[in-house]
Design an enzyme around this catalytic site. Structure first.
Site, short mmCIF file in Angstrom:
data_model
loop_
_atom_site.label_atom_id
_atom_site.label_comp_id
_atom_site.label_asym_id
_atom_site.label_seq_id
_atom_site.Cartn_x
_atom_site.Cartn_y
_atom_site.Cartn_z
N GLU A 35 -32.07 8.65 -7.21
CA GLU A 35 -30.77 9.40 -6.90
C GLU A 35 -31.27 10.43 -5.86
O GLU A 35 -32.12 10.71 -5.67
CB GLU A 35 -30.52 10.22 -8.07
CG GLU A 35 -30.09 9.63 -9.47
CD GLU A 35 -29.53 10.38 -10.45
OE1 GLU A 35 -29.28 11.67 -10.03
OE2 GLU A 35 -29.02 9.80 -11.46
N HIS A 94 -24.95 14.38 -5.04
CA HIS A 94 -25.99 13.42 -5.61
C HIS A 94 -25.32 11.88 -5.88
O HIS A 94 -24.16 11.76 -5.52
CB HIS A 94 -26.88 13.92 -6.78
CG HIS A 94 -26.37 13.73 -8.22
ND1 HIS A 94 -25.02 14.78 -8.50
CD2 HIS A 94 -26.25 12.82 -9.28
CE1 HIS A 94 -24.63 14.34 -9.71
NE2 HIS A 94 -25.65 13.49 -10.21
N HIS A 96 -25.47 8.17 -7.91
CA HIS A 96 -25.92 7.31 -9.20
C HIS A 96 -26.19 5.88 -8.85
O HIS A 96 -25.27 5.09 -8.89
CB HIS A 96 -24.49 7.51 -10.17
CG HIS A 96 -24.60 9.02 -10.86
ND1 HIS A 96 -23.25 9.16 -11.72
CD2 HIS A 96 -25.37 9.98 -10.90
CE1 HIS A 96 -23.48 10.36 -12.22
NE2 HIS A 96 -24.74 10.68 -11.79
N ASP A 107 -25.43 16.31 -15.80
CA ASP A 107 -25.06 16.78 -14.68
C ASP A 107 -24.36 18.23 -15.09
O ASP A 107 -24.48 19.02 -14.19
CB ASP A 107 -24.43 15.70 -13.78
CG ASP A 107 -25.06 14.82 -13.21
OD1 ASP A 107 -26.38 14.75 -13.18
OD2 ASP A 107 -24.31 13.74 -13.11
ZN LIG Z 1 -25.86 12.66 -11.96
#
Ligand SMILES: [Zn+2]
Length: 165
Positions: A35, A94, A96, A107
């Site tokens: 990530e 971010h 995935h 999250d």
């Molecule tokens: Zn996440």
């Protein structure tokens, strides 16, 4: 998602400069299968959060294939950089890897900045897919929740957007 009463009243649209949009997606691809993560700097401008810059941060989570944690020193540096430029931390991004473009339960649990936008980019096999934005809302008693908001990318983010995504 996106019901009127859940919207952040001041700034319902997340508007990115093309540079910031490309940067966070490139970072997502380069980090795959881990990530990526970073900070979004910019200004609140009328109806929009106008992101000028996507600043990369190191993902210091011990399980970076499925979690992210911003390097706290880099986050602090980003706060100082924003202050110096007369900007604000408008949100975070971010990715995935091989997952959906929406926040996980973790999250939400770990999100700590009410009113900020959390962008998630899906990356399938190293290719960036959808990027979606979710604003963190804290409602008394009901706890935290994410409300999805539209993302726009434009060459000049202070002008009306020309491309979605
Ligand atoms: Zn996440």
């Amino acid at each position: 998602m996106g019901a009127d009463h859940l919207r952040c009243p001041g700034a319902p649209v997340i508007r990115l400069s093309l540079a910031a949009h490309d940067e966070l997606r490139r970072h997502a691809e380069e980090s795959w299968p881990r990530e990526s993560c970073g900070v979004l700097l910019g200004r609140l401008a009328g109806e929009a959060r106008t992101v000028a810059e996507a600043l990369r941060c190191r993902n210091v989570d011990p399980a970076p294939e499925r979690r992210y944690q911003l390097d706290p020193r880099e986050l602090l540096a980003a706060v100082k950089r924003a202050r110096r430029r007369g900007e604000e931390i408008l949100g975070f991004y971010h990715s995935h890897p091989d997952g959906p473009a929406r926040p996980s339960a973790a999250d939400l649990f770990e999100a700590e900045w009410p009113g900020c936008a959390y962008l998630v980019t899906a990356v399938a096999g190293g290719r960036a897919g959808a990027t979606r934005a979710f604003v963190l809302l804290c409602e008394g008693g009901a706890g935290k929740r994410f409300a999805e908001e539209p993302v726009e990318a434009a060459p000049d983010p202070t002008a009306p957007a020309q491309a979605g995504g």
